[in-house]
Write a protein that holds these residues in place. Structure first.
Motif, short mmCIF file in Angstrom:
data_model
loop_
_atom_site.label_atom_id
_atom_site.label_comp_id
_atom_site.label_asym_id
_atom_site.label_seq_id
_atom_site.Cartn_x
_atom_site.Cartn_y
_atom_site.Cartn_z
N CYS A 30 0.88 -1.13 0.09
CA CYS A 30 0.02 -0.11 -0.03
C CYS A 30 0.74 1.10 0.25
CB CYS A 30 -0.84 0.06 1.36
SG CYS A 30 -2.22 -1.44 1.26
N SER A 31 0.47 2.48 -0.55
CA SER A 31 1.10 3.59 -0.57
C SER A 31 0.98 4.30 0.63
CB SER A 31 0.74 4.35 -1.74
OG SER A 31 1.30 5.76 -1.81
N VAL A 86 -0.77 9.07 5.74
CA VAL A 86 -2.07 8.85 4.77
C VAL A 86 -1.61 7.75 3.85
CG1 VAL A 86 -3.23 9.67 3.03
CG2 VAL A 86 -2.36 11.38 4.65
N ILE A 87 -2.81 6.50 4.07
CA ILE A 87 -2.57 5.16 3.74
C ILE A 87 -3.49 5.01 2.20
CG2 ILE A 87 -2.79 2.56 4.12
CD1 ILE A 87 -2.32 3.61 6.93
N SER A 88 -3.21 4.61 1.29
CA SER A 88 -4.00 4.43 -0.05
C SER A 88 -4.25 3.12 -0.20
CB SER A 88 -3.48 5.12 -1.16
OG SER A 88 -3.09 6.54 -0.91
N ILE A 89 -5.53 2.58 -0.12
CA ILE A 89 -5.92 1.15 -0.31
C ILE A 89 -7.03 1.15 -1.34
CG2 ILE A 89 -6.81 -0.67 0.97
CD1 ILE A 89 -5.98 0.52 3.66
N GLY A 105 4.29 -0.17 -19.06
CA GLY A 105 2.91 -0.82 -19.74
C GLY A 105 2.79 -2.04 -19.32
N VAL A 106 3.38 -2.54 -18.11
CA VAL A 106 3.23 -4.18 -17.75
C VAL A 106 2.75 -4.09 -16.40
CG1 VAL A 106 5.48 -4.38 -18.90
CG2 VAL A 106 5.62 -4.13 -16.53
N PHE A 107 2.10 -5.32 -15.93
CA PHE A 107 1.68 -5.70 -14.88
C PHE A 107 2.03 -6.96 -14.16
CE2 PHE A 107 -1.67 -6.60 -11.68
CZ PHE A 107 -1.29 -5.65 -10.60
N LEU A 115 10.14 -2.88 -10.14
CA LEU A 115 8.89 -2.37 -10.43
C LEU A 115 8.17 -1.66 -9.35
CD1 LEU A 115 7.41 -5.50 -12.35
CD2 LEU A 115 8.63 -3.58 -13.36
N GLY A 116 7.22 -0.84 -9.64
CA GLY A 116 6.37 0.02 -8.41
C GLY A 116 5.24 -0.76 -8.09
N ARG A 117 4.45 0.00 -6.98
CA ARG A 117 3.23 -0.86 -6.83
C ARG A 117 1.92 -0.73 -7.94
NH1 ARG A 117 4.88 2.28 -2.41
NH2 ARG A 117 5.37 0.88 -0.25
N GLU A 118 2.14 0.20 -8.75
CA GLU A 118 1.39 0.01 -9.71
C GLU A 118 1.73 -0.84 -10.85
OE1 GLU A 118 4.62 2.78 -10.93
OE2 GLU A 118 3.46 2.17 -9.28
N GLN A 119 2.82 -1.56 -10.89
CA GLN A 119 3.29 -2.47 -11.70
C GLN A 119 3.00 -3.80 -11.47
OE1 GLN A 119 7.03 -0.19 -12.23
NE2 GLN A 119 6.57 0.92 -14.11
#
Length: 385
Positions: free
Chosen positions: A34-35, A44-47, A344-346, A369-373
């Motif tokens: 989580c960010s 501030v926690i983004s879920i 462009g990957v996950f 790789l980041g959390r969004e990847q």
């Protein structure tokens, strides 16, 4: 211009050391991808369901939740208070929430709770069984969130007692002989018009509540459900899906939903060749089966122009470490070349805890790789011998 509705709820929880509590909670959520950002004194926690803001107060922590609707607010309340209960010694959980989600006041039902009954039972192989569960008004379970929390009653109980929601956001669970067991599963298929959902269970004897329930399921047995939980897949060009049996239902959903122009790899680990399942065919994906019994890996289909060399006996990728005691499954995953265009990957994996650690290191630290990847998850832990 139209704006999305945002609802809020807030509370305070008395704790012995507020700043220590903030650090412990933030570390937990960071470790679970989580960010977490710092805004003044607040964390501030983004879920996926919304945002949790936690800040120090006088001998307490203040918690504010924002989300899109009351159901998400209620789920976030339960999640954050559960973590406070588990991670912060001495926390006084006799707190009250204010704002949205008040429909879940003391004695109320859990979010979107439904009582379901077993209908059709289908064996999918030696290790998995599908139960078709029937219930009223399943429309809240349609959409992008494909996971639910089943509430499994004690074995042999025909009239279960279900949990209710407490004022502090924690469920009030039946105790003693009425104790129920919550477990997360994927909705494999759902038809709200006909009032059913299919859930696939990994069966391994009667040594767990989910497996025991599925092994002994007969039409008419009752089970509870609440949710849904989870989030949509990000929209990218290339995907890597890898899982053992616990993640196969979710991967099937993803393959069915992704457009034909998407490409990638699927790597699945099962007990042996007789445990393979019929997966939805997607023209853009390679599929590899890895077998725990030592049988040779198999490629089930491969689109033209893609690399199909998944060698389970090769050295592990850099993320696993060539000298480590890594399973062929982990080696196969780490040997897949992720395209350089990392925006462009996950990568999505669901594995046993030990394998999870290797994969988390591989994707997050080696490939950066980041959390969004990437989303690296563990659904179970092997028993120590």
């Amino acid at each position: 211009m139209m704006t999305s509705k945002i609802v809020r709820a807030h509370t305070q929880v008395a704790v012995p050391d507020p700043r220590r509590a903030l650090d412990v909670l933030s570390a937990f959520y960071r470790d679970n991808d989580c960010s977490v950002s710092i805004e003044g004194d607040d964390h501030v926690i983004s879920i996926s369901l919304g945002t949790v803001r936690v800040g120090p107060r006088d001998r307490a922590i203040g918690i504010e939740i924002t989300a899109a609707n009351d159901t998400a607010i209620t789920q976030l309340k339960t999640g954050v208070i559960t973590m406070v209960d588990q991670l912060v010694p001495g926390a006084d959980l006799d707190c009250r929430w204010h704002g949205a989600g008040q429909a879940s006041e003391k004695g109320g039902k859990l979010p979107n709770f439904r009582e379901l009954s077993v209908g059709k039972v289908t064996n999918l192989g030696p290790d998995m069984r599908r139960l078709r569960l029937y219930g009223d008004d399943l429309t809240p379970y349609l959409g992008g969130a494909i996971h639910v929390r089943l509430i499994i009653p004690p074995h042999g109980v025909s009239a279960p007692q279900w949990p209710t929601m407490g004022e502090n956001g924690l469920p009030v669970w039946p105790k003693g002989e009425d104790k129920v067991e919550p477990r997360v599963y994927t909705i494999r298929q759902i038809n709200a018009d006909e009032g059913w959902m299919d859930i696939d269970f990994v069966v391994h004897g009667d040594n767990g509540p989910g497996s025991r329930f599925a092994n002994n399921a007969v039409p008419g047995q009752l089970v509870g459900v609440t949710g849904p939980i989870g989030s949509d897949l990000p929209v990218v060009d290339w995907y890597l899906f890898a899982a053992d049996e616990t993640g196969i239902p979710a991967i099937c959903r993803y393959l069915e939903d992704l457009p034909d122009d998407k490409t990638g790899h699927v790597i699945l680990e099962v007990s042996g060749p007789d445990a393979k399942q019929n997966l939805p065919h997607h023209p853009g994906f390679d599929l590899a089966w890895i077998f725990r019994d030592g049988s040779c890996p198999e490629m089930a289909f491969a689109p033209q122009g893609t690399n199909t060399n998944v060698d389970a006996d090769a050295d592990a990728g850099a993320g696993a470490g060539a000298g480590d005691d890594v399973s062929p499954f982990a080696r196969a995953i780490c040997d897949i070349k992720v395209p350089d265009e990392t925006h462009g990957v996950f990568c999505w994996t669901a594995t046993e805890q030990k394998i999870y650690r290797h994969l988390h290191t591989h994707f997050r630290k080696t490939l950066k790789l980041g959390r969004e990847q990437c989303l690296v998850m563990t659904f179970w832990r092997a028993e120590a011998h």
